[in-house]
Design a protein around this motif. Sequence first.
Motif, short mmCIF file in Angstrom:
data_model
loop_
_atom_site.label_atom_id
_atom_site.label_comp_id
_atom_site.label_asym_id
_atom_site.label_seq_id
_atom_site.Cartn_x
_atom_site.Cartn_y
_atom_site.Cartn_z
N SER A 52 2.44 1.60 -3.55
CA SER A 52 1.44 1.77 -4.62
C SER A 52 0.61 3.04 -4.47
O SER A 52 0.22 3.65 -5.47
CB SER A 52 0.50 0.56 -4.64
N ARG A 53 0.34 3.46 -3.22
CA ARG A 53 -0.59 4.56 -3.03
C ARG A 53 -0.03 5.73 -2.20
O ARG A 53 -0.32 6.89 -2.50
CB ARG A 53 -1.88 4.02 -2.39
N HIS A 105 3.83 -10.88 -4.60
CA HIS A 105 2.59 -11.33 -5.25
C HIS A 105 2.60 -12.82 -5.53
O HIS A 105 1.54 -13.47 -5.54
CB HIS A 105 2.38 -10.55 -6.54
N THR A 148 -6.72 -12.34 -2.69
CA THR A 148 -5.34 -12.34 -2.20
C THR A 148 -5.34 -12.61 -0.70
O THR A 148 -6.34 -12.41 0.00
CB THR A 148 -4.65 -11.00 -2.48
N THR A 176 -5.58 -5.14 -2.11
CA THR A 176 -6.94 -4.67 -2.38
C THR A 176 -7.68 -5.57 -3.36
O THR A 176 -8.88 -5.40 -3.58
CB THR A 176 -6.90 -3.24 -2.95
N THR A 177 -6.97 -6.54 -3.94
CA THR A 177 -7.58 -7.41 -4.94
C THR A 177 -8.27 -8.59 -4.27
O THR A 177 -7.67 -9.27 -3.43
CB THR A 177 -6.51 -7.95 -5.91
N PRO A 178 -9.52 -8.88 -4.62
CA PRO A 178 -10.22 -10.03 -4.02
C PRO A 178 -9.45 -11.33 -4.28
O PRO A 178 -8.89 -11.54 -5.35
CB PRO A 178 -11.57 -10.04 -4.74
N GLY A 222 -1.31 -11.19 -5.11
CA GLY A 222 -1.46 -9.89 -5.76
C GLY A 222 -1.58 -8.77 -4.76
O GLY A 222 -1.25 -8.91 -3.58
N ASP A 223 -2.05 -7.63 -5.24
CA ASP A 223 -2.24 -6.45 -4.39
C ASP A 223 -3.26 -6.76 -3.29
O ASP A 223 -4.26 -7.45 -3.54
CB ASP A 223 -2.75 -5.29 -5.27
N ASP A 229 0.84 -1.20 0.00
CA ASP A 229 0.00 0.00 0.00
C ASP A 229 0.87 1.26 0.00
O ASP A 229 0.57 2.23 -0.70
CB ASP A 229 -0.90 -0.01 1.23
#
Length: 464
Positions: free
Chosen positions: A243-244, A271, A283, A279-281, A276-277, A240
């Motif tokens: 990436s953000r 990953h 993971t 926030t991705t369902p 993966g990220d 996070d």
Amino acid sequence: MRLFPTTLLALCLLGTFPTACCSNASPSTHSCQTPDETPAEPSALQVTQLGSGELNAAGQTWPYQLLKLEVPGRAPTYAQWFPPRKPGVSPIVMLTKPYDGIAWTGEAVDAKWAARGAGIHPDDSEPHHGPGSSPIAFTPTTPEIIAGEAFIYLFHDFGVLAVFGRFYAGGDLQNDRDDMNAGMRFLAQAPNVDTKRIGVFGGSWGGYEALYAAADAPSTVVPAVGVALAPLSDFAAEVDYVSRVVPSRVSNPDLRTRYQQFFEPYFRRIHATTGGDPTTPGTDYTRWTAAHLASTVQTPFLILHDDWDTLIPVEHTRALVSQAPRRFTPLYLQNLTTVDWNTLPPDHGPLLTAHGGPVITMSVGHLMVALGAADQPLYVPHAQGTVRAWLQGVHAAQAQGRDVSDVVPRLLELTDPRVVMFEPSLGTLQPGAAFIAQEVNAVWGTGFTDVNVRSVLAPGLPTP
């Protein structure tokens, strides 16, 4: 996330330099070639000795073994082992080595990277490497270099186990975690190990490995103490952050690109394990967060972190400490001005570099005070003037009203009656209490002595 070299300051202890040699060295690779099976429980860990050598220093000799550690169903792990020399059981320090390139394994991947040499190379041994992937740095090491780093502990009759994560060889988070667990499993069955006095040390990615070595340790060899420098302790928070958070703070497009390129190889490995990220369902980061470490790590850790660390932000260590303050003790290196995110490079912070000497002094001192025998002199290396320079920064932070209460426990540790401060370039020895009194007096203008420094510092630092 590479950290400054941790080659210790005491390489010239007692006026001699350590040397190490392989008894079965190849002139082309300096590796030890003759395999030799070491007895092991077939249902647990298979240990194969690939070579051997010795460290010669201070008029003494310490033998070592180059080992292949195999747990069924996992990729092999490689380690360099300095077994204790004394009869009975001895303390052990395990060093996590995520990036060091080794050439003695017999595996093609290590031969390929050794042939490339030190430098920046394509990360093409990682399974998910492809077009657009960033390169990685490769730093070869030798048994001689590892022996030099181990010397300060060996001199105190500790055993040392260096466990290689081999980042350059590919893999994922779980693979690195398995490597550290294999090292702990080895200590659980190795002879002459004092299982109540095991320490673990690592920095950055190696700090993550140190934390997870403790988290996953077999119940019989849970480390008694750990030190982690700027460790990655929460992978969901780290993804996070890169990436953000970084894009929200850094407006310079070139600097943003540097961050993305730097972290791309790490993201591939993260990953590959988590899916993966975060926030991705679908993971799964449940075993890769500060909450997981707080619930599983029983080892008390000293964690040192620069508050301008732009690779692993200090907020991650603060969050870990807040969840288990009795197990995670921080020492924050505090910068005095405002952070300019568009000028700071991606690194572990200016103070961790500027005060690398005191950081190693405090780390080594912490491990040795915790692991040393009750009546054993403990020689802690330092470089002339470096501890004072760090304390001058602490004094300035204190004058600004900063909380510097985390400093006194580290100073008191070095006043332990067993501690002898050693300055290798001068060859001088000084009792720890006298040294700390001298340095505090020079910075705060006090008149402490070796007799009263412990009692007068116990309530806190003097008023600036």
